[in-house]
Each structure stands twice: as structure tokens, then as C-alpha cells.
Design a protein around this motif. Structure first.
Motif, PDB file in Angstrom:
ATOM      1  N   LEU A  22      -4.104  -1.873  -7.635  1.00  0.00           N
ATOM      2  CA  LEU A  22      -5.240  -2.738  -7.939  1.00  0.00           C
ATOM      3  C   LEU A  22      -5.935  -3.223  -6.665  1.00  0.00           C
ATOM      4  N   GLY A  23      -5.598  -2.593  -5.547  1.00  0.00           N
ATOM      5  CA  GLY A  23      -6.311  -2.840  -4.299  1.00  0.00           C
ATOM      6  C   GLY A  23      -5.912  -4.082  -3.529  1.00  0.00           C
ATOM      7  N   THR A  24      -4.781  -4.682  -3.880  1.00  0.00           N
ATOM      8  CA  THR A  24      -4.395  -5.936  -3.210  1.00  0.00           C
ATOM      9  C   THR A  24      -3.966  -5.710  -1.758  1.00  0.00           C
ATOM     10  N   LEU A  25      -3.150  -4.689  -1.523  1.00  0.00           N
ATOM     11  CA  LEU A  25      -2.746  -4.369  -0.148  1.00  0.00           C
ATOM     12  C   LEU A  25      -3.919  -3.756   0.619  1.00  0.00           C
ATOM     13  N   THR A  26      -4.696  -2.937  -0.078  1.00  0.00           N
ATOM     14  CA  THR A  26      -5.873  -2.309   0.531  1.00  0.00           C
ATOM     15  C   THR A  26      -6.819  -3.357   1.105  1.00  0.00           C
ATOM     16  N   GLU A  27      -7.017  -4.414   0.334  1.00  0.00           N
ATOM     17  CA  GLU A  27      -7.926  -5.488   0.753  1.00  0.00           C
ATOM     18  C   GLU A  27      -7.435  -6.174   2.027  1.00  0.00           C
ATOM     19  N   GLU A  28      -6.130  -6.441   2.105  1.00  0.00           N
ATOM     20  CA  GLU A  28      -5.567  -7.076   3.293  1.00  0.00           C
ATOM     21  C   GLU A  28      -5.698  -6.164   4.513  1.00  0.00           C
ATOM     22  N   LEU A  29      -5.533  -4.867   4.295  1.00  0.00           N
ATOM     23  CA  LEU A  29      -5.682  -3.900   5.385  1.00  0.00           C
ATOM     24  C   LEU A  29      -7.133  -3.833   5.852  1.00  0.00           C
ATOM     25  N   ALA A  30      -8.038  -3.832   4.891  1.00  0.00           N
ATOM     26  CA  ALA A  30      -9.475  -3.715   5.203  1.00  0.00           C
ATOM     27  C   ALA A  30      -9.949  -4.835   6.121  1.00  0.00           C
ATOM     28  N   LYS A  31      -9.335  -5.996   5.988  1.00  0.00           N
ATOM     29  CA  LYS A  31      -9.725  -7.150   6.806  1.00  0.00           C
ATOM     30  C   LYS A  31      -9.263  -7.019   8.259  1.00  0.00           C
ATOM     31  N   ARG A  32      -8.330  -6.094   8.496  1.00  0.00           N
ATOM     32  CA  ARG A  32      -7.711  -6.044   9.831  1.00  0.00           C
ATOM     33  C   ARG A  32      -7.923  -4.747  10.609  1.00  0.00           C
ATOM     34  N   VAL A  33      -8.377  -3.684   9.944  1.00  0.00           N
ATOM     35  CA  VAL A  33      -8.461  -2.389  10.630  1.00  0.00           C
ATOM     36  C   VAL A  33      -9.864  -1.795  10.574  1.00  0.00           C
ATOM     37  N   LYS A  34     -10.029  -0.705  11.307  1.00  0.00           N
ATOM     38  CA  LYS A  34     -11.344  -0.056  11.400  1.00  0.00           C
ATOM     39  C   LYS A  34     -11.737   0.628  10.088  1.00  0.00           C
ATOM     40  N   LYS A  35     -10.793   1.381   9.516  1.00  0.00           N
ATOM     41  CA  LYS A  35     -11.088   2.082   8.264  1.00  0.00           C
ATOM     42  C   LYS A  35      -9.807   2.336   7.475  1.00  0.00           C
ATOM     43  N   VAL A  36      -9.931   2.260   6.141  1.00  0.00           N
ATOM     44  CA  VAL A  36      -8.811   2.562   5.238  1.00  0.00           C
ATOM     45  C   VAL A  36      -9.237   3.655   4.269  1.00  0.00           C
ATOM     46  N   ILE A  37      -8.454   4.716   4.216  1.00  0.00           N
ATOM     47  CA  ILE A  37      -8.622   5.733   3.173  1.00  0.00           C
ATOM     48  C   ILE A  37      -7.426   5.559   2.245  1.00  0.00           C
ATOM     49  N   SER A  38      -7.698   5.294   0.977  1.00  0.00           N
ATOM     50  CA  SER A  38      -6.614   5.001   0.040  1.00  0.00           C
ATOM     51  C   SER A  38      -6.624   5.984  -1.124  1.00  0.00           C
ATOM     52  N   PHE A  39      -5.456   6.558  -1.407  1.00  0.00           N
ATOM     53  CA  PHE A  39      -5.321   7.536  -2.487  1.00  0.00           C
ATOM     54  C   PHE A  39      -4.741   6.879  -3.741  1.00  0.00           C
ATOM     55  N   GLU A  40      -5.363   7.127  -4.878  1.00  0.00           N
ATOM     56  CA  GLU A  40      -4.844   6.642  -6.159  1.00  0.00           C
ATOM     57  C   GLU A  40      -4.954   7.752  -7.204  1.00  0.00           C
ATOM     58  N   ILE A  41      -3.821   8.136  -7.759  1.00  0.00           N
ATOM     59  CA  ILE A  41      -3.781   9.244  -8.704  1.00  0.00           C
ATOM     60  C   ILE A  41      -4.249   8.840 -10.102  1.00  0.00           C
ATOM     61  N   ASP A  42      -4.055   7.563 -10.443  1.00  0.00           N
ATOM     62  CA  ASP A  42      -4.387   7.040 -11.778  1.00  0.00           C
ATOM     63  C   ASP A  42      -5.887   6.768 -11.874  1.00  0.00           C
ATOM     64  N   ARG A  43      -6.543   7.447 -12.789  1.00  0.00           N
ATOM     65  CA  ARG A  43      -8.004   7.326 -12.891  1.00  0.00           C
ATOM     66  C   ARG A  43      -8.438   5.914 -13.271  1.00  0.00           C
ATOM     67  N   GLU A  44      -7.668   5.270 -14.144  1.00  0.00           N
ATOM     68  CA  GLU A  44      -8.012   3.914 -14.587  1.00  0.00           C
ATOM     69  C   GLU A  44      -7.886   2.915 -13.428  1.00  0.00           C
ATOM     70  N   LEU A  45      -6.794   3.010 -12.692  1.00  0.00           N
ATOM     71  CA  LEU A  45      -6.604   2.130 -11.535  1.00  0.00           C
ATOM     72  C   LEU A  45      -7.655   2.409 -10.465  1.00  0.00           C
ATOM     73  N   TYR A  46      -7.949   3.671 -10.274  1.00  0.00           N
ATOM     74  CA  TYR A  46      -8.964   4.076  -9.293  1.00  0.00           C
ATOM     75  C   TYR A  46     -10.296   3.369  -9.571  1.00  0.00           C
TER      76      TYR A  46
END
Length: 273
Positions: free
Chosen positions: A45-69
Motif C-alpha cells: 500500500l506504499g507505506t515503505l515506498t513513501e518513507e523511501l521517497a522522502k529520503r532518496v533520489k528515486k524509487v522504482i517499486s515492483f508490485e505484482i498485485d494489480r489491485e494493490l498497484y
């Protein structure tokens, strides 16, 4: 069950973290800095992704579940340094990802890994020349296998493969209660610092890998029997034990990574004669 309106799918090992303190602790422990490119596996649901986005240059995140994506993509739309990809990471070309999204530069991996496919993902990451560091949440028992000492019950194929290319370290444990839904096991955050060169010198990496797999394939068998699955003539295997100063009566879990390398290198030389 549903989490935030999304149906949780057990087959993909979905367990989410919403506690901001825990998420911050994970990202801080990963040691990422503003110049870093980061690959995440399992956007959720992007919770860790969001924390990473605040601290790094770029995040590429893979999600296999279409609904979660779809949910994560909408949530993370406010960040111009995040790209969510609806794809199975095991089918992805990591070299292409590095060249297309990370300017052909090394990247770090930070993720809450799906537990059902942890080992294959780690092995795949270790094989990518662009990966420079891996910080992942895994089942505690997997973390213990990664960091196991020679001769212990947890020592096995994963131990050898990881320690061949990286220096692993268990950072901290997390109880099931910090996840939604809670898994049935404890989890550990483990960091793998990729080595500049393998920890031991091997003449043929594939042969080394096959020797390790054969040795642990049937743990109760002594090496002389276990290595029969290699399909290499018995006289060569026997001679290899003699030349590498190893007893054929030993079992795979008693061999250090250095001894595995020595045995594989001798076998390689003998098959070339």
C-alpha cells in the motif's frame, strides 16, 4: 480479509506495516542517502515506498498485485521520484531497470519481501552487478540461515551463496503484531553489503554453485555420495577429495565456504585435463 479496502491475497504473502515509527526505523537502518537510487520489491500500500521517497533520489517499486498497484500508484502520485511497476520481480531484467531508470548506476534494495519467495529474490539480486546493498525484511529463520556459522543447523545453500557475494548482518527483529495481517512468524531486518569481489576465488562459478547444491541436496549423505548427482566420474570426485585435503565422509554442512571453493576448483581442474 480486507486492509484499507483491498483484499489480502495469501498466495503473495501480503503483510503490511503502517506504524510510522517502524517504517522510519527500517529506512534509517538501511542507511540510504539523498543521492541513492532504490529498488523496492512489493509496494503493497506504499507505506515503505513513501518513507523511501522522502529520503532518496528515486524509487522504482515492483508490485505484482494489480489491485494493490492501482491503490499504491494513486497514493504515491504526489512524489515525482517514484515509479510503481505492475510486474513480477522474478521476470524483470534488473540490468535494464538500472540503465532505464537509474542512469546506469548502482542501486540499493530496500524491501519488505514476500516471504514465500524470499530466497529466489535474494539470489537474483546477488547476481545483478548493479546491486550494491540489500536491506530486507525476511522471516527470522531465513535471516538466521543467511547469517549462520559453518556446522550449525541453519547453515546451508543460502548461507554459502549469500556469503560468497556479500557480508550479511541481522539488524533487528520485529514481532508479528507490527504487521497487518500478522504473519505466524517473527521477522528480521537483514542487511547484505555486496562485496567488491567474491569472498573466495572460484574458477567456475556455476560448478561451485552446483557442488554446494549437491552437498546440501541430501544433508544426511556424506559428500562422496551427495556429489554423485553432479554427473562427474567417481574417480575424478575421489581424486578431488584427496587433492583438496577433504574427507569424502564429511557432510556438506561441515564445509566452510573456503573448503567448498577449494573442492570445486580442484574438480574444475581435473575435468579440464
Amino acid at each position: 480479509m480486507k486492509v484499507k479496502g483491498v483484499k489480502v491475497k495469501k498466495k503473495w504473502g501480503q503483510n503490511f506495516i503502517f506504524d510510522k515509527n517502524i517504517l522510519t526505523k527500517i529506512v534509517t537502518a538501511s542507511g540510504v542517502i539523498p543521492e541513492d537510487f532504490v529498488l523496492e520489491i512489493g509496494t503493497g500500500l506504499g507505506t515503505l515506498t513513501e518513507e523511501l521517497a522522502k529520503r532518496v533520489k528515486k524509487v522504482i517499486s515492483f508490485e505484482i498485485d494489480r489491485e494493490l498497484y492501482a491503490v499504491a500508484k494513486e497514493k504515491l502520485n504526489i512524489y515525482n521520484n517514484v515509479i510503481v511497476i505492475n510486474e513480477d520481480i522474478m521476470k524483470a531484467d534488473l540490468n535494464r531497470i538500472a540503465n532505464e531508470y537509474f542512469e546506469g548506476k548502482p542501486f540499493k534494495v530496500v524491501a519488505n519481501l514476500p516471504y514465500y519467495i524470499t530466497s529466489p529474490i535474494i539470489i537474483m539480486l546477488l547476481d545483478c552487478k548493479f546491486v550494491k546493498e540489500i536491506t530486507v525484511l525476511v522471516q527470522k529463520e531465513v535471516a538466521e540461515r543467511i547469517c549462520a556459522l559453518t556446522g550449525t543447523k541453519d547453515y546451508g545453500i543460502l548461507t554459502v551463496f549469500v556469503n560468497f557475494k556479500a557480508k550479511p548482518k541481522m539488524l533487528f527483529d520485529l514481532p508479528p503484531t507490527v504487521f497487518v495481517p500478522p504473519p505466524k512468524v517473527d521477522s528480521s531486518l537483514v542487511k547484505l553489503e555486496i562485496l567488491d569481489k567474491p569472498s573466495v576465488e572460484v574458477k567456475d562459478e556455476r560448478l561451485f554453485s552446483n557442488v554446494v547444491k549437491a552437498a546440501f541436496g541430501q544433508r544426511r549423505k556424506v559428500l562422496s555420495n551427495a556429489l554423485k548427482t553432479l554427473g562427474i566420474p567417481k574417480e575424478i570426485i575421489d581424486k578431488a577429495f584427496t587433492l583438496s585435503n577433504l574427507s569424502p565422509q564429511r557432510r556438506g554442512e561441515t564445509l566452510s565456504i573456503e573448503e567448498f571453493a577449494a573442492l570445486a576448483n580442484v574438480i574444475y581442474e581435473l575435468t579440464k585435463q
